[in-house]
Design an enzyme around this catalytic site. Structure first.
Site, PDB file in Angstrom:
ATOM      1  N   HIS A   1       4.226   3.790   7.965  1.00 45.77           N
ATOM      2  CA  HIS A   1       3.285   2.680   7.801  1.00 45.77           C
ATOM      3  C   HIS A   1       3.721   1.416   8.531  1.00 45.77           C
ATOM      4  CE1 HIS A   1       0.591   0.282   4.766  1.00 45.77           C
ATOM      5  NE2 HIS A   1       0.445  -0.129   5.998  1.00 45.77           N
TER       6      HIS A   1
ATOM      7  N   GLU B   1      -0.986 -13.984  -4.978  1.00 46.71           N
ATOM      8  CA  GLU B   1      -1.604 -12.984  -4.117  1.00 46.71           C
ATOM      9  C   GLU B   1      -1.525 -11.613  -4.776  1.00 46.71           C
ATOM     10  OE1 GLU B   1      -3.055 -13.611  -1.210  1.00 46.71           O
ATOM     11  OE2 GLU B   1      -2.489 -15.714  -1.000  1.00 46.71           O
TER      12      GLU B   1
ATOM     13  N   HIS C   1       3.593  -8.378   6.329  1.00 53.73           N
ATOM     14  CA  HIS C   1       3.515  -6.918   6.433  1.00 53.73           C
ATOM     15  C   HIS C   1       3.014  -6.619   7.828  1.00 53.73           C
ATOM     16  CE1 HIS C   1       2.598  -2.770   6.110  1.00 53.73           C
ATOM     17  NE2 HIS C   1       1.314  -3.001   6.310  1.00 53.73           N
TER      18      HIS C   1
END
Length: 202
Positions: A128, A39, A58
């Site tokens: 984030h 990936e 994530h």
């Protein structure tokens, strides 16, 4: 069912669980190590650095965000949250890359994130979200859910006073007891709540 088909079904269930448990919304992603291909960026850099990791999540888990933008360290205080690690570090892309969109947009950023993650299961990303790794998709989802639970409980506890966190020894002993039985028990519950059937493992 082939190994790849099994992994793909696990990823579908993982996304459903993470959305249903409020860990991902319109953004965030989960991956599993492909038997042949690598990936990119966050996922690729971690798979490159960590042969023990076979799944990466994530997410923008809401309760983790304040710990990524303040000096308060996120640490486990509940036994179920021991899998987040002794203390969750914060990766700040500004330190090395200056003003960005806060997205991990190339392998240099991914490798920098992976370097901070080191051998840990989790890291926060300033402004984030969080990145979580696991030995399987089920393990990465388990840690992701309890990262959010732990962050929420820590914020609640901070309002009441000083916190007695788990000791490093307690964390290690609890993590050693997180077997497939534990992961499957949680996975079955979360999968049913998300409207998915639990796949049998070979």
């Amino acid at each position: 069912m082939s190994k790849l088909d099994f992994i793909l079904e696990e990823l579908v269930t993982a996304n459903r669980i993470l959305a249903n448990e409020g860990i991902v919304d319109s953004f965030g992603h989960v991956s599993a190590r492909h038997p042949d291909d690598l990936e990119r960026f966050i996922h690729g850099a971690i798979y490159e650095a960590r042969p023990d990791v076979h799944a990466v999540v994530h997410n923008h888990s809401p309760s983790t965000i304040p710990f990524g933008v303040t000096d308060k360290k996120l640490k486990p205080l509940l036994h179920m949250c021991a899998s987040i690690g002794h203390e969750v570090p914060v990766w700040d892309c500004h330190d090395k890359f200056g003003d960005t969109t806060l997205l991990v947009s190339d392998m240099a950023m991914g490798r920098d994130l992976a370097k901070l993650l080191g051998n840990r299961p989790t890291t926060l990303m300033r402004g984030h979200g969080a990145t979580v790794v696991g030995r399987t998709v089920r393990h990465a989802v388990f840690v992701s859910v309890y990262l959010e639970v732990g962050a929420k409980l820590q914020m609640q506890s901070m309002a009441m006073g000083d916190i007695k966190f788990l000791t490093p020894g307690e964390v290690d002993k609890i993590v050693a007891r997180v077997t497939d039985y534990t992961l499957n028990r949680a996975w079955e519950n979360w999968a049913r709540r998300a409207g998915r059937q639990m796949q049998p493992q070979d």
